[in-house]
Scaffold this active site. Sequence first.
Site, PDB file in Angstrom:
ATOM      1  N   TYR A 188      -1.293 -18.451  10.661  1.00  0.00           N
ATOM      2  CA  TYR A 188      -0.456 -17.659   9.770  1.00  0.00           C
ATOM      3  C   TYR A 188       0.997 -18.084   9.802  1.00  0.00           C
ATOM      4  O   TYR A 188       1.618 -18.169  10.850  1.00  0.00           O
ATOM      5  CB  TYR A 188      -0.572 -16.176  10.126  1.00  0.00           C
ATOM      6  CG  TYR A 188       0.243 -15.313   9.185  1.00  0.00           C
ATOM      7  CD1 TYR A 188      -0.153 -15.184   7.852  1.00  0.00           C
ATOM      8  CD2 TYR A 188       1.396 -14.676   9.605  1.00  0.00           C
ATOM      9  CE1 TYR A 188       0.578 -14.408   6.962  1.00  0.00           C
ATOM     10  CE2 TYR A 188       2.127 -13.907   8.716  1.00  0.00           C
ATOM     11  CZ  TYR A 188       1.713 -13.778   7.404  1.00  0.00           C
ATOM     12  OH  TYR A 188       2.441 -13.013   6.528  1.00  0.00           O
ATOM     13  N   ARG A 218      -2.010  -2.176  -6.743  1.00  0.00           N
ATOM     14  CA  ARG A 218      -2.278  -3.505  -6.181  1.00  0.00           C
ATOM     15  C   ARG A 218      -3.340  -4.229  -7.017  1.00  0.00           C
ATOM     16  O   ARG A 218      -3.227  -5.428  -7.283  1.00  0.00           O
ATOM     17  CB  ARG A 218      -2.735  -3.367  -4.726  1.00  0.00           C
ATOM     18  CG  ARG A 218      -1.600  -2.980  -3.785  1.00  0.00           C
ATOM     19  CD  ARG A 218      -2.078  -2.434  -2.448  1.00  0.00           C
ATOM     20  NE  ARG A 218      -2.980  -3.318  -1.749  1.00  0.00           N
ATOM     21  CZ  ARG A 218      -2.609  -4.352  -0.981  1.00  0.00           C
ATOM     22  NH1 ARG A 218      -1.312  -4.630  -0.850  1.00  0.00           N
ATOM     23  NH2 ARG A 218      -3.501  -5.082  -0.349  1.00  0.00           N
ATOM     24  N   HIS A 251      -2.999   3.742  -4.948  1.00  0.00           N
ATOM     25  CA  HIS A 251      -3.436   2.469  -4.367  1.00  0.00           C
ATOM     26  C   HIS A 251      -3.820   1.453  -5.449  1.00  0.00           C
ATOM     27  O   HIS A 251      -3.882   0.251  -5.207  1.00  0.00           O
ATOM     28  CB  HIS A 251      -4.640   2.712  -3.456  1.00  0.00           C
ATOM     29  CG  HIS A 251      -4.812   1.680  -2.391  1.00  0.00           C
ATOM     30  ND1 HIS A 251      -5.291   0.415  -2.653  1.00  0.00           N
ATOM     31  CD2 HIS A 251      -4.561   1.705  -1.060  1.00  0.00           C
ATOM     32  CE1 HIS A 251      -5.348  -0.287  -1.529  1.00  0.00           C
ATOM     33  NE2 HIS A 251      -4.903   0.474  -0.555  1.00  0.00           N
ATOM     34  N   LYS A 287      -1.580  -3.662   8.249  1.00  0.00           N
ATOM     35  CA  LYS A 287      -2.986  -3.485   8.604  1.00  0.00           C
ATOM     36  C   LYS A 287      -3.453  -4.621   9.493  1.00  0.00           C
ATOM     37  O   LYS A 287      -4.425  -4.487  10.221  1.00  0.00           O
ATOM     38  CB  LYS A 287      -3.849  -3.423   7.336  1.00  0.00           C
ATOM     39  CG  LYS A 287      -3.942  -2.043   6.723  1.00  0.00           C
ATOM     40  CD  LYS A 287      -5.064  -1.993   5.720  1.00  0.00           C
ATOM     41  CE  LYS A 287      -5.337  -0.560   5.290  1.00  0.00           C
ATOM     42  NZ  LYS A 287      -6.480  -0.456   4.386  1.00  0.00           N
ATOM     43  N   ARG A 327       0.850  -1.188   0.000  1.00  0.00           N
ATOM     44  CA  ARG A 327       0.000   0.000   0.000  1.00  0.00           C
ATOM     45  C   ARG A 327       0.890   1.244   0.000  1.00  0.00           C
ATOM     46  O   ARG A 327       2.022   1.198   0.519  1.00  0.00           O
ATOM     47  CB  ARG A 327      -0.911   0.003   1.232  1.00  0.00           C
ATOM     48  CG  ARG A 327      -1.832  -1.219   1.294  1.00  0.00           C
ATOM     49  CD  ARG A 327      -2.546  -1.323   2.631  1.00  0.00           C
ATOM     50  NE  ARG A 327      -3.437  -2.487   2.661  1.00  0.00           N
ATOM     51  CZ  ARG A 327      -3.063  -3.715   3.006  1.00  0.00           C
ATOM     52  NH1 ARG A 327      -1.808  -3.959   3.351  1.00  0.00           N
ATOM     53  NH2 ARG A 327      -3.944  -4.706   3.004  1.00  0.00           N
ATOM     54  N   HIS A 363      -3.538 -10.353   2.162  1.00  0.00           N
ATOM     55  CA  HIS A 363      -4.936 -10.667   2.440  1.00  0.00           C
ATOM     56  C   HIS A 363      -5.001 -11.986   3.183  1.00  0.00           C
ATOM     57  O   HIS A 363      -4.220 -12.896   2.916  1.00  0.00           O
ATOM     58  CB  HIS A 363      -5.738 -10.811   1.139  1.00  0.00           C
ATOM     59  CG  HIS A 363      -5.937  -9.518   0.431  1.00  0.00           C
ATOM     60  ND1 HIS A 363      -6.363  -9.439  -0.872  1.00  0.00           N
ATOM     61  CD2 HIS A 363      -5.768  -8.238   0.844  1.00  0.00           C
ATOM     62  CE1 HIS A 363      -6.451  -8.184  -1.238  1.00  0.00           C
ATOM     63  NE2 HIS A 363      -6.093  -7.426  -0.210  1.00  0.00           N
TER      64      HIS A 363
END
Length: 399
Positions: A373, A340, A337, A274, A247, A363
Amino acid sequence: MSLVDKTIKAAKCPDDKKSKKLFDGNGLYLLVNRTGSKLWRMRYKFSNKHQELALGKYPQTTLTEARDLAKNARKLLDQGINPMAERKANKQANHIAKNKLFEVVAIEWWGIQKSEWSEDYAKKVKKWLLEDCSSIRDRSIDSIKVVDIAQIMLAQKEMGTPKKAPPILSTLNRVFGFALGKELTETNPAQNFPLKDVIGKLPAVKHMAAITEPKALGKLMSDIDNNNSGDFCTIEALKLLPRVFLRPVEVRSLKWAYISFEEELIILPAEDMKRSRDHLVPMSRQVQEQLLQLREYTGYSTHLFPNQRDASKPLSKNVLTNRLRELGYSADIVSAHGFRSTASTILNENEWDDKYIEIQLSHLIGTSSSRPYNRAKYLKQRKKMMQWWSDYLDSIKVS
């Protein structure tokens, strides 16, 4: 002799005893302890066993109230019910009822999920559950019906925030799914909810402008890479932006501490993402060459792209967008932006695995239970993809 308040107030336990009993009749008595506490008790017999029922503490529970409680207990005994067992059952029922309150269930679900979200998003979801859904906060979750969900959705329309309705509805759907799994309800009133029929058509979503046609993208990349007029750090930041899937704020805020030339990775720590997790960006050969040259100019600063006025701070918010405008690209053609979306669209068209693309875009994929993760997941494949992407951008540039 029955007790009176004067006697109770004056009652004291003898110094040579731990406690003293003052009887009122019909099993009710006051237990006066050496510590000074005065406790109401009722002695009774059930199933040929003597038992004692606690009825409160004096003066919080008055003499009259204690007698009423004892009277109610004797009524249960007359019906063949053990008052102590009845009290235990009532406490258990109250506990179950409390645990079935929407607020309790929703916050339990939120507590489990929040580790997957950024701090700001977690706060937003909690606000939806406690404020936007305040009409059902104190309701038992198994009593909530479709009409209650409709009222919540309509409230968003009336407040002029209809765009909040879909994410709130999605959140409610997940909360009720969680409740179903815990057998706290048998229905999910948020599932298959006809939102459009209830609040009408939502305003169109404004997507970030992005170029995905190869010829136009090649012209854009040529303009970005070949025009060196203007602020050096802004020029270099915009050159990097299309090649790393990050980003704009993440590119502007990059620090040299995140760059590992040995591992050929940009390693963004959780606090700068984020979501609450680290993120790895494989560096293509072109990106490594750019950053090695950049280090000769900005290696004195913590940031790759230091602010002109204060080198301890990164580039300011709108510089990348302004740079695109200076190059002749308006807001309806491309946004900072939008790169992406450009990468995602073209990589999918070239049949790169969607999992690699989504992870590289930072994402979340899969369900919360299936996606523990691993920041290095598919890293080998992602390295190949990022090199292909840089090569592709070079190949389409206009000479």
